[in-house]
Scaffold this motif. Structure first.
Motif: not given
Length: 298
Positions: A291-297
């Motif tokens: 979820t964090i990786a998706r928000n960072v992208n």
């Protein structure tokens, strides 16, 4: 005469010189984390009871089977989800509200920030004792006095609403942390973007939905991961206030492991519970990191 060294060669040489200094620390950290994990895994397959030392030998998956078939296990998992989910929801809502409030200029803002952040530095045991004896006590607590004056009568929180009482205590401890993270993120919000939104006739709800919350999406995701890791290990608040009761109403997986290990002295069963807790924590961490990786992208 050799030519000048390239930056990559210089960097490689520097890494080779510092690696011997880092090796002991890395080795110590690995031993510090892997050895307890391996011992827990080993004991989870053993018959090991501190009350009866004659019970020994390889147990196979019997410890796991007994634990999974125990009705207390299902109740503990349900209580864990309720506790963690409720605290996360409360801390995010209040964290966002306080971050927006303290991002504004008003008289006494520094003192107000201090009071909001202060609960995070109170030890869990002290916090539980304060809430149990001074605030939520049905005879002499502040809440009982207020509800009695309002005509509702005293509420025995840890008998009638035990999980709600623990959620309130834990959320009170973690709202300051959420406020710190989200307030720091709010201060990096582009003020020109806010002014442009106001010029387009955006008001409070529109600003919150289309400007503030998208800006806070990344720190909220990181906050969810950090809080989840710590909330899965909540113990002192339950031990001080309800001791897992009434019945198993507030027995979480962490407290169930404690009961197996230090009340029933079943080291094998407690180790099996510890392994299951590690697996569940890693599954949750996997989805949170995605979820964090998706928000960072974004």
């Amino acid at each position: 005469m050799s030519g000048p060294q390239t930056p990559m060669a210089h960097r490689g040489t520097k890494l080779m010189r510092t690696w011997p200094l880092l090796t002991p620390v890395v080795f110590l950290l690995l031993v510090w984390s892997i050895v307890p994990l391996l011992m827990t895994l080993w004991f989870s397959f053993q018959r090991y009871n501190l009350v009866d030392p004659t019970i020994t030998g390889f147990a196979g998956f019997n410890n796991y089977k007994f634990l999974l078939e125990d009705p207390a296990m299902l109740a503990a998992l349900f209580n864990e989800v309720v506790l963690v989910g409720s605290v996360l929801a409360i801390t995010i809502v209040f964290g966002v509200a306080f971050a927006i409030l303290f991002d504004q200029e008003f008289w006494g803002r520094s003192i107000a920030r201090l009071f909001v952040i202060a609960p995070f530095f109170v030890m869990p045991t002290v916090s539980a004792l304060i809430w149990k004896n001074l605030l939520m006590n049905p005879v002499s607590g502040v809440f009982a006095w207020v509800t009695t004056k309002l005509g509702f009568g005293a509420i025995d929180w840890f008998t009638n609403y035990p999980m709600a009482g623990i959620v309130i205590i834990v959320a009170w401890q973690w709202i300051p942390f959420a406020t710190l993270i989200l307030l720091t993120a709010m201060q990096s919000l582009d003020r020109e973007q806010m002014e442009a939104a106001r010029m387009d006739a955006a008001r409070g709800p529109q600003l919150l939905r289309f400007v503030i919350l998208p800006h806070l999406a990344r720190p909220i995701s990181i906050l969810l991961m950090i809080e989840t890791i710590f909330l899965l290990a909540i113990f002192a608040e339950i031990f001080i206030t309800t001791s897992g009761g009434p019945g198993d109403a507030t027995t979480t997986l962490t407290y169930l492991i404690y009961l197996r290990a230090l009340v029933n002295f079943d080291v094998g069963g407690a180790s099996a519970g510890g392994v299951l807790a590690i697996i569940l924590a890693n599954i949750m961490a996997f989805f949170l990191v995605r979820t964090i990786a998706r928000n960072v992208n974004i």
